[in-house]
Design an enzyme around this catalytic site. Structure first.
Site, PDB file in Angstrom:
ATOM      1  CG  ASP A  31      -2.048   0.985   1.110  1.00  0.00           C
ATOM      2  OD1 ASP A  31      -3.209   0.541   1.027  1.00  0.00           O
ATOM      3  OD2 ASP A  31      -1.784   2.208   1.081  1.00  0.00           O
ATOM      4  CG  HIS A  47     -12.501  -3.386 -12.837  1.00  0.00           C
ATOM      5  ND1 HIS A  47     -11.745  -2.446 -12.178  1.00  0.00           N
ATOM      6  CD2 HIS A  47     -13.768  -2.922 -12.814  1.00  0.00           C
ATOM      7  CE1 HIS A  47     -12.517  -1.450 -11.788  1.00  0.00           C
ATOM      8  NE2 HIS A  47     -13.761  -1.714 -12.165  1.00  0.00           N
ATOM      9  CG  ASN A  88     -11.896  -0.489   3.884  1.00  0.00           C
ATOM     10  OD1 ASN A  88     -12.177  -0.934   4.998  1.00  0.00           O
ATOM     11  ND2 ASN A  88     -10.749   0.106   3.635  1.00  0.00           N
ATOM     12  N   GLY A  94     -15.402   2.954   3.835  1.00  0.00           N
ATOM     13  CA  GLY A  94     -14.007   3.367   3.677  1.00  0.00           C
ATOM     14  C   GLY A  94     -13.369   2.982   2.360  1.00  0.00           C
ATOM     15  CG  HIS A 101      -8.583  -3.058  -2.428  1.00  0.00           C
ATOM     16  ND1 HIS A 101      -9.476  -2.294  -3.148  1.00  0.00           N
ATOM     17  CD2 HIS A 101      -8.402  -2.412  -1.251  1.00  0.00           C
ATOM     18  CE1 HIS A 101      -9.813  -1.233  -2.440  1.00  0.00           C
ATOM     19  NE2 HIS A 101      -9.176  -1.278  -1.266  1.00  0.00           N
TER      20      HIS A 101
HETATM   21  P1  5GP Z   1      -9.651   1.505   0.191  1.00  0.00           P
HETATM   22  O1  5GP Z   1      -9.786   2.705   1.068  1.00  0.00           O
HETATM   23  O2  5GP Z   1     -10.274   1.708  -1.175  1.00  0.00           O
HETATM   24  O3  5GP Z   1     -10.112   0.227   0.847  1.00  0.00           O
HETATM   25  O4  5GP Z   1      -8.113   1.274  -0.001  1.00  0.00           O
HETATM   26  C1  5GP Z   1      -7.383   1.747  -1.081  1.00  0.00           C
HETATM   27  C2  5GP Z   1      -5.936   1.668  -0.683  1.00  0.00           C
HETATM   28  O5  5GP Z   1      -5.170   1.811  -1.856  1.00  0.00           O
HETATM   29  C3  5GP Z   1      -5.506   2.769   0.284  1.00  0.00           C
HETATM   30  O6  5GP Z   1      -4.989   2.183   1.473  1.00  0.00           O
HETATM   31  C4  5GP Z   1      -4.466   3.555  -0.490  1.00  0.00           C
HETATM   32  O7  5GP Z   1      -3.388   3.967   0.308  1.00  0.00           O
HETATM   33  C5  5GP Z   1      -4.030   2.567  -1.560  1.00  0.00           C
HETATM   34  N1  5GP Z   1      -3.637   3.188  -2.809  1.00  0.00           N
HETATM   35  C6  5GP Z   1      -4.287   4.182  -3.480  1.00  0.00           C
HETATM   36  N2  5GP Z   1      -3.644   4.472  -4.612  1.00  0.00           N
HETATM   37  C7  5GP Z   1      -2.564   3.662  -4.680  1.00  0.00           C
HETATM   38  C8  5GP Z   1      -1.507   3.512  -5.619  1.00  0.00           C
HETATM   39  O8  5GP Z   1      -1.444   4.183  -6.658  1.00  0.00           O
HETATM   40  N3  5GP Z   1      -0.568   2.566  -5.343  1.00  0.00           N
HETATM   41  C9  5GP Z   1      -0.621   1.798  -4.206  1.00  0.00           C
HETATM   42  N4  5GP Z   1       0.374   0.913  -4.030  1.00  0.00           N
HETATM   43  N5  5GP Z   1      -1.598   1.918  -3.293  1.00  0.00           N
HETATM   44  C10 5GP Z   1      -2.554   2.837  -3.523  1.00  0.00           C
HETATM   45 ZN    ZN Z   2      -9.753  -2.212 -11.931  1.00  0.00          ZN
END
Ligand code: 5GP
Ligand code: ZN
Length: 115
Positions: A31, A47, A88, A94, A101
């Protein structure tokens, strides 16, 4: 696949990421904004917008994601000490990246402390 999806871009190699695991169905990478000493995202190549969009045919893929998270946790040395697995779901839960993921979090020095 969705053109404007960050995780599809990472999976296709169009956007860099620090991968720790790849196979035909699932990838895992660090992350970018970690909330734990080890914070990985376990992501299906397919996707799927959110857990709410899963279909009957995706049931095996969900099992695969969780099984790979377990394997990766062991490889990262946090299998025994323990870890969190978090999906999430939608904005209220969230979710900000709309490609399914699983967050794998762990590696706290003295274990995870409830605030
Ligand atoms: P969500 O809040 O959608 O469950 O989690 C998305 C996660 O993706 C977040 O923890 C955020 O830090 C991570 N994230 C967002 N953009 C990127 C990216 O471009 N690269 C990586 N490695 N992580 C990302
Ligand atoms: Zn996608």
């Amino acid at each position: 696949m969705a053109g404007d999806c960050i995780f599809c871009q990472i999976i296709k190699g169009e956007k860099p990421a620090d991968f720790v695991y790849k196979d035909d169905a699932v990838v895992a990478f660090k992350d970018i904004n970690p909330h734990a000493p080890i914070h990985l995202l376990v992501v299906p190549r397919k996707h799927i917008r959110s857990i709410n969009d899963l279909e009957e045919e995706d049931r095996g893929l969900v099992a695969e994601i969780i099984y790979r998270a377990r394997q990766i946790a062991q490889e990262q040395g946090i299998g025994k000490s323990g870890y969190k697995l978090v999906f999430n779901v939608e904005r209220g839960g969230g979710q900000y990246v709309f490609h399914v993921h699983l967050h794998l979090l762990g590696g706290w020095k003295n274990g995870w402390k409830k605030k």
